[in-house]
Design an enzyme around this catalytic site. Sequence first.
Site, mmCIF file in Angstrom:
data_model
loop_
_atom_site.group_PDB
_atom_site.id
_atom_site.type_symbol
_atom_site.label_atom_id
_atom_site.label_comp_id
_atom_site.label_asym_id
_atom_site.label_seq_id
_atom_site.Cartn_x
_atom_site.Cartn_y
_atom_site.Cartn_z
ATOM 1 N N ASP A 163 0.921 -1.247 -0.063
ATOM 2 C CA ASP A 163 -0.009 0.008 -0.007
ATOM 3 C C ASP A 163 0.776 1.491 0.076
ATOM 4 O O ASP A 163 1.636 1.370 0.780
ATOM 5 C CB ASP A 163 -1.007 0.020 1.199
ATOM 6 N N ASP B 278 -3.088 2.598 -6.024
ATOM 7 C CA ASP B 278 -1.671 2.609 -5.414
ATOM 8 C C ASP B 278 -1.397 1.412 -4.441
ATOM 9 O O ASP B 278 -0.840 1.441 -3.358
ATOM 10 C CB ASP B 278 -1.780 3.931 -4.467
ATOM 11 N N GLU B 279 -2.291 0.403 -4.617
ATOM 12 C CA GLU B 279 -2.037 -0.846 -3.774
ATOM 13 C C GLU B 279 -2.277 -2.245 -4.673
ATOM 14 O O GLU B 279 -2.887 -2.180 -5.679
ATOM 15 C CB GLU B 279 -3.146 -1.029 -2.641
#
Lengths: 370, 418
Positions: free
Chosen positions: B27, B122-123
Amino acid sequence: MKFSVSRSTLAGYLQSVLQVSPSKPALPILSNIMIEALEQKVKISATDLDISITATFECEVSKKGVVAAPARILYDIVRELPESEIKFELSGSKLEMKAPNGTYKIATVEVDDYPTLPAINLKKQIKLAGSELMNMISHTTFACSTDETRPALNGVLWQTKSDRMVMVATDGHRLSRYTVANTKLKGLHDDVIVPPQALNLLTKLMTDTSKEIGIIFGENDLAFNLGDITLTTRLIEGPYPNYDQVIPKQSTKTMRVNREELASAVRRVSILSSALTHQVRFSISGSKLKLSSANADIGGEATETLACDFQGDPIELGYKASYISDILNKVDSEETLFELDSPISAGVIYGADKNKEDYICLIMPLRLAE
Amino acid sequence: MRQEQTEQSAETQVDWALWKRVIFHVDMDAFFASIEIRNNPELRGKPVIVGGPIDSRGVVAACSYETRPFGVHSGMPIRQALSRCPDAVVISGSLKQYGYVSSQLMNLLTKFTSQVEPFSVDEAFLDVTGSMRLHGSPVQLAKALKKTIADELELTCSIGISENKIMSKMASKLQKPDGLTVLDSKLYAERFGPKPVSVLWGIGEKSAEGIRKLGIETVNDLVSANPQALTSSLGRFGIRALALAKGIDDSEVLSLESLADEKSISHETTFPHDSLDKAYLKRALLSLSERVARRLRKGGFLARTVSIKVRSKSFKTITRDKTLATPSSDAKMIYSTARKLLPAEYGTDVAVRLLGVKAGNLIKQGCEVQLSLFDSNTEDSEKGARKRTELISAIDYVQDKYGESALKKASLVERPPE
């Protein structure tokens, strides 16, 4: 315009021309048919812009004229009327139909808006045996492509230049070629590419194959004259790929197998083939043909073993089930011959008791997964 | 320092050998804000908010950790954020650039394992079970991964390590930013057991309330609740809630590799203004087709069908599809098919607000492909096909290295402002 015609005559011809009247027409006007009352005869025509059908029948015309009227509605009315003479008359812009049980009126449309149908010069026609044409068509059209990115393959190639008249169809994966002796058309015209829809329609309209059919080559179209009915089709532009060079000239393996046994085994085994590729695997060695399939999604597997007469080194290859079935349906002999070479090259299939030159089919395998 | 403590506790308390799978949840820390700070070092140490506009509609898309003590979080109206943290620097940001950094990130992750499931911009989840032998322990691998991201992208991330996706996702948020947390089911029960059920991933305030009505307050309460009572009042969600509470999750990491099960790859775009411009719609279809085709090639897939999705101004949505004669991963083929599927009235009479292109019925390249009579026999077409394949892989190479905007079709290049 004023004429009268028997219900059954008109209903029959309406049904014929309606074959090209599209249910979802490209132009609204195409859902109409054109009716022309001429000297002692009436002509009705329908077109989808690519294919046109015209029926001409004798009848009593008391006033000449031409109208365009909604095809389906006209047919629905005529079909439901009891058998009798129907009197047609144009009154104002309405087409009036008088039958003993009542009167029907439908609005007509501007004839000028109706597409001009290709003119046919019957003097130029050459007559061919209906059965011959029927055979060529019924053995080839199934292999045409429907992929619009290669338009030439959407049609049937008809070659009439040499001693043998040839029809060829292929979608790039399988190919069918039917040839007959050619005396009448020899050298008269270049190769043409004909839409299979037109050819299939022609076989529907050809009720009596013992009759001869007139062929008229136009510049961009081709017409078939069945006497009372003519079918005209636009031709597809070439070039057609050089199919001859993909027909294997020799093979290292041959298999002779009972056609009906193989066809029914393929139908059964393919039930458990992959939903994506519909692959049936052929494993051939000695005098045995093993068919197998597997469908990982439903967790199913099938195998069947058939007796065959096989010459050559053992081979394994995969075929799309429907390609094999289509071909086996057309190769009408008791036993079928397969000429094979490798798992990635074209196989040649034809009737064991037939002349290979007359009718062959080609099929490309599916590349087997490792 | 915190990181080392975790590592020690992890290594004393966790027995890797008993784990069936090793799953990472990576993350990124305050992703959009961190990219802006990286690009402009003057912002370092300052409260930064990415989002906007600063009016009644604007919301916070991301915020740096300096804003967190003020109670600012993403999704909050920007006016409220500014009233809490008046010194914050607000940047409108560039979604295009974030998308590019995101693709760089996903590329980096695939260097550690092929089993990467991008979960959001974004993860990502990583199944690194197979990489253990190569990299030693999961903690060593995670450290190597963090170092690579720091070196290559100058960004930090937090990693949760566990046996499944639920627990690793829960683990990654325990330490942020720049954290590394290992959880097995025992630690999971210890850390989350006493907390309210709303702490669980996927249980929002509304569902938490439904659960509380059953007299269940904490995760521990939920674990010991009667499963029948849960399902009879919550339905299928009851089963899911129980699994979340216990940290049980069998779901696979869905990488592009394993996408064969998904059987489709699609991209869609909503236009800023409903469009009546046919040429514009065609360019959008081309761009979508190129993105779909690129993902097909990355995953080693060929599409057998192409579908389009069109939503009109009045929110009427239609889909059309067509089966390709030959399965393909070529944008040219996908675009020419998609273009023909777009009904004529769209873009002329009907304004379009959304367009999507989908490649479906995927098959793995190289397996059970229907061979072609002509391509395999005529030298010319084979040469042509080979040339085209070479061209496509050269474009892929350039785009992988320099980003998708480095090389594109001339028709997709935007005219610079006059």
